[in-house]
Design a protein around this motif. Structure first.
Motif, PDB file in Angstrom:
ATOM      1  N   SER A   1       6.533  93.097  33.609  1.00 56.02           N
ATOM      2  CA  SER A   1       5.430  92.480  34.343  1.00 56.02           C
ATOM      3  C   SER A   1       5.464  90.970  34.189  1.00 56.02           C
ATOM      4  CB  SER A   1       4.088  93.019  33.824  1.00 56.02           C
ATOM      5  OG  SER A   1       2.991  92.333  34.396  1.00 56.02           O
ATOM      6  N   GLU A   2       5.097  90.281  35.269  1.00 56.40           N
ATOM      7  CA  GLU A   2       4.963  88.824  35.202  1.00 56.40           C
ATOM      8  C   GLU A   2       3.668  88.406  34.523  1.00 56.40           C
ATOM      9  OE1 GLU A   2       6.715  86.805  39.000  1.00 56.40           O
ATOM     10  OE2 GLU A   2       5.888  88.748  39.602  1.00 56.40           O
ATOM     11  N   GLY A   3       2.795  89.360  34.276  1.00 53.95           N
ATOM     12  CA  GLY A   3       1.563  89.062  33.560  1.00 53.95           C
ATOM     13  C   GLY A   3       0.373  88.859  34.471  1.00 53.95           C
ATOM     14  N   ILE A   4      -0.784  88.885  33.870  1.00 56.04           N
ATOM     15  CA  ILE A   4      -2.038  88.906  34.615  1.00 56.04           C
ATOM     16  C   ILE A   4      -2.296  87.602  35.373  1.00 56.04           C
ATOM     17  CG2 ILE A   4      -3.446  88.097  32.690  1.00 56.04           C
ATOM     18  CD1 ILE A   4      -5.550  90.111  33.514  1.00 56.04           C
ATOM     19  N   ASP A   5      -1.886  86.458  34.822  1.00 57.36           N
ATOM     20  CA  ASP A   5      -2.163  85.182  35.482  1.00 57.36           C
ATOM     21  C   ASP A   5      -1.458  85.102  36.837  1.00 57.36           C
ATOM     22  OD1 ASP A   5      -3.730  84.339  33.374  1.00 57.36           O
ATOM     23  OD2 ASP A   5      -2.119  83.224  32.392  1.00 57.36           O
ATOM     24  N   VAL A   6      -0.194  85.512  36.878  1.00 59.80           N
ATOM     25  CA  VAL A   6       0.580  85.450  38.118  1.00 59.80           C
ATOM     26  C   VAL A   6      -0.005  86.392  39.162  1.00 59.80           C
ATOM     27  CG1 VAL A   6       2.821  85.970  39.157  1.00 59.80           C
ATOM     28  CG2 VAL A   6       2.708  84.711  37.002  1.00 59.80           C
ATOM     29  N   VAL A   7      -0.307  87.625  38.746  1.00 59.37           N
ATOM     30  CA  VAL A   7      -0.840  88.600  39.699  1.00 59.37           C
ATOM     31  C   VAL A   7      -2.213  88.178  40.206  1.00 59.37           C
ATOM     32  CG1 VAL A   7      -1.581  91.004  39.963  1.00 59.37           C
ATOM     33  CG2 VAL A   7       0.540  90.468  38.745  1.00 59.37           C
ATOM     34  N   ALA A   8      -3.052  87.670  39.328  1.00 62.53           N
ATOM     35  CA  ALA A   8      -4.379  87.207  39.753  1.00 62.53           C
ATOM     36  C   ALA A   8      -4.256  86.080  40.769  1.00 62.53           C
ATOM     37  CB  ALA A   8      -5.186  86.757  38.543  1.00 62.53           C
ATOM     38  N   ARG A   9      -3.332  85.179  40.546  1.00 59.26           N
ATOM     39  CA  ARG A   9      -3.152  84.068  41.494  1.00 59.26           C
ATOM     40  C   ARG A   9      -2.733  84.585  42.869  1.00 59.26           C
ATOM     41  NH1 ARG A   9       0.772  81.609  39.125  1.00 59.26           N
ATOM     42  NH2 ARG A   9       2.452  82.161  40.549  1.00 59.26           N
ATOM     43  N   ARG A  10      -1.829  85.540  42.900  1.00 57.07           N
ATOM     44  CA  ARG A  10      -1.370  86.075  44.188  1.00 57.07           C
ATOM     45  C   ARG A  10      -2.467  86.845  44.901  1.00 57.07           C
ATOM     46  NH1 ARG A  10       4.342  88.051  41.629  1.00 57.07           N
ATOM     47  NH2 ARG A  10       5.467  86.053  41.833  1.00 57.07           N
ATOM     48  N   LEU A  11      -3.228  87.618  44.162  1.00 56.21           N
ATOM     49  CA  LEU A  11      -4.310  88.368  44.792  1.00 56.21           C
ATOM     50  C   LEU A  11      -5.398  87.434  45.302  1.00 56.21           C
ATOM     51  CD1 LEU A  11      -4.647  91.413  42.365  1.00 56.21           C
ATOM     52  CD2 LEU A  11      -3.665  91.409  44.663  1.00 56.21           C
ATOM     53  N   ARG A  12      -5.675  86.386  44.560  1.00 57.30           N
ATOM     54  CA  ARG A  12      -6.689  85.425  44.991  1.00 57.30           C
ATOM     55  C   ARG A  12      -6.250  84.729  46.281  1.00 57.30           C
ATOM     56  NH1 ARG A  12      -6.706  82.780  40.674  1.00 57.30           N
ATOM     57  NH2 ARG A  12      -8.130  84.157  39.563  1.00 57.30           N
ATOM     58  N   ALA A  13      -4.953  84.520  46.426  1.00 56.92           N
ATOM     59  CA  ALA A  13      -4.433  83.827  47.604  1.00 56.92           C
ATOM     60  C   ALA A  13      -4.590  84.661  48.874  1.00 56.92           C
ATOM     61  CB  ALA A  13      -2.967  83.467  47.392  1.00 56.92           C
ATOM     62  N   ARG A  14      -4.692  85.995  48.737  1.00 55.04           N
ATOM     63  CA  ARG A  14      -4.846  86.835  49.931  1.00 55.04           C
ATOM     64  C   ARG A  14      -6.315  87.187  50.188  1.00 55.04           C
ATOM     65  NH1 ARG A  14      -5.769  92.149  49.944  1.00 55.04           N
ATOM     66  NH2 ARG A  14      -4.753  92.308  51.968  1.00 55.04           N
ATOM     67  N   ALA A  15      -7.221  86.570  49.495  1.00 56.49           N
ATOM     68  CA  ALA A  15      -8.644  86.865  49.676  1.00 56.49           C
ATOM     69  C   ALA A  15      -9.039  86.687  51.139  1.00 56.49           C
ATOM     70  CB  ALA A  15      -9.486  85.949  48.793  1.00 56.49           C
ATOM     71  N   GLY A  16      -9.783  87.647  51.658  1.00 57.72           N
ATOM     72  CA  GLY A  16     -10.244  87.599  53.030  1.00 57.72           C
ATOM     73  C   GLY A  16      -9.334  88.268  54.021  1.00 57.72           C
ATOM     74  N   ARG A  17      -8.109  88.606  53.612  1.00 57.84           N
ATOM     75  CA  ARG A  17      -7.204  89.289  54.528  1.00 57.84           C
ATOM     76  C   ARG A  17      -7.575  90.773  54.609  1.00 57.84           C
ATOM     77  NH1 ARG A  17      -1.479  86.853  52.264  1.00 57.84           N
ATOM     78  NH2 ARG A  17      -1.890  84.662  52.798  1.00 57.84           N
ATOM     79  N   PRO A  18      -7.316  91.411  55.744  1.00 56.30           N
ATOM     80  CA  PRO A  18      -7.607  92.841  55.857  1.00 56.30           C
ATOM     81  C   PRO A  18      -6.614  93.671  55.047  1.00 56.30           C
ATOM     82  CG  PRO A  18      -6.475  92.068  57.811  1.00 56.30           C
ATOM     83  CD  PRO A  18      -6.771  90.842  56.984  1.00 56.30           C
ATOM     84  N   GLY A  19      -6.981  94.910  54.805  1.00 55.71           N
ATOM     85  CA  GLY A  19      -6.081  95.811  54.093  1.00 55.71           C
ATOM     86  C   GLY A  19      -6.527  96.041  52.660  1.00 55.71           C
TER      87      GLY A  19
END
Length: 358
Positions: free
Chosen positions: A116-134
């Protein structure tokens, strides 16, 4: 387009080391611009966890471990995508080689070890897609060297629950020493209590799911179901990979590799466990059916065994992304043939039989 090209690309991908081929696929997906999938037939919609899933066919955890390309994957027609597993601190996992194709068995063995790349990396990527459908969920675990593994699950839940539709608590990976011990009743009760409390504080609308192993005994399943119900878990994911090696495996050399077995040989045991789980919690706790889904018939059997949602992964290695559309079209045809308005009418209807015969 990607689905149509896969038969041409498969020989090239399969000539590579399995992990290299997967990494190449992920890099290509991450470069794709987000695109909306074609609208699904309304009969495939599933309402669960306060969300509407446009179709029940999801991508299982392990494919997009770092949430690199969830929107590109949703664009392939999946009804939802589960990223991860994610652990708090980056960790490399087990040494390579650690994933093997059993082509003759339409199976895969992996011993990634929750790289795993760790929680910081995944949180950043998920935050970047905020508001997108799906709908995107996250599978969470614990670092291999964690002094307090439950604290790791709590940290992942508190950080990621506000950024996703559901969090799957993974206590069933066979490749992290001691992790499956957390399926024991006392550990699991404490774990789920603390995870649910963290979710309640961070994002009450986010569902908590629990992913279990296919190798447990029925008394252990009784205890897991009772604990999940008592602690307010919203669903069970049945199941993870298996440590068993069925006698019918034809790839004798590769089948001796350590790790979790997935793909077609997992279908029978995972479906029996799914049916047994439905007999214990059906009507009170939705189930996600995983393990060996590689056709419409396999998907329909999982639904009849008790699954409200489905997940696949290993079959994509052999069939490619066109499988998603094939299964969805097949499910619509099955519903029409049986005069059913939606999938809910078929969920669990043959659980008692499939618990004995799947």
């Amino acid at each position: 387009m990607i689905g149509a090209l896969f038969p041409l690309l498969r020989p090239v991908l399969h000539s590579l080391d399995a992990e290299d081929a997967h990494n190449l696929t992920m890099r290509a997906l991450a470069l794709m611009p987000p695109r909306a999938p074609a609208a699904d037939d309304p009969s495939l919609a599933v309402d669960l966890f306060g969300r509407r899933f446009p179709n029940p066919v999801g991508l299982a955890a392990g494919f997009d471990k770092g949430a690199q390309a969830p929107d590109a994957l949703l664009g392939l027609g999946f009804g939802f995508v589960e990223a991860g597993g994610v652990v708090p601190r980056p960790q490399p996992g087990n040494p390579r080689p650690r994933v093997f194709r059993l082509r003759g068995d339409r199976a895969v063995i992996n011993r990634f070890g929750l790289n795993s790349e760790g929680i910081d990396v995944v949180a950043r990527r998920l935050r970047a897609r905020a508001g997108r459908p799906g709908l995107v969920g996250v599978n969470v675990g614990a670092n291999k060297d964690a002094a307090d593994r439950i604290a790791d699950y709590v940290a992942c839940t508190a950080r990621l629950a506000p950024l996703c539709a559901f969090v799957t608590v993974n206590v069933s990976s066979p490749n992290t020493p001691g992790l499956r011990d957390l399926q024991g009743e006392a550990f699991l009760d404490d774990l789920l209590a603390r995870v649910v409390a963290a979710r309640d504080a961070a994002a009450p609308a986010t569902a908590i799911l629990l992913k279990i192993a296919p190798d447990i005994t029925l008394p252990a399943l009784d205890a897991i179901c009772a604990t999940a119900l008592r602690r307010g878990v919203q669903g069970l994911v049945v199941s993870n990979t298996t440590l068993a090696r069925p006698a019918a495996l034809t790839e004798a050399r590769l089948s001796a590799e350590a790790g979790g077995l997935s793909g077609r040989p997992l279908f029978g045991p995972a479906t029996r466990l799914l049916a047994e789980t439905y007999l214990r919690v059906g009507g009170t706790l939705p189930l996600v059916g995983v393990g060996g889904i590689d056709s419409t018939e396999a998907a329909w059997t999982k639904i009849r065994a008790g699954a409200s949602l489905l997940q696949l992964y290993s079959a994509l290695v052999y069939e490619g992304p066109a499988l998603v559309g094939t299964i969805k079209r097949g499910l619509v045809a099955r519903l029409r043939a049986e005069g059913l308005a939606g999938l809910a009418a078929a969920v669990g209807r043959d659980a008692a039989e499939l618990a004995r015969t799947a």
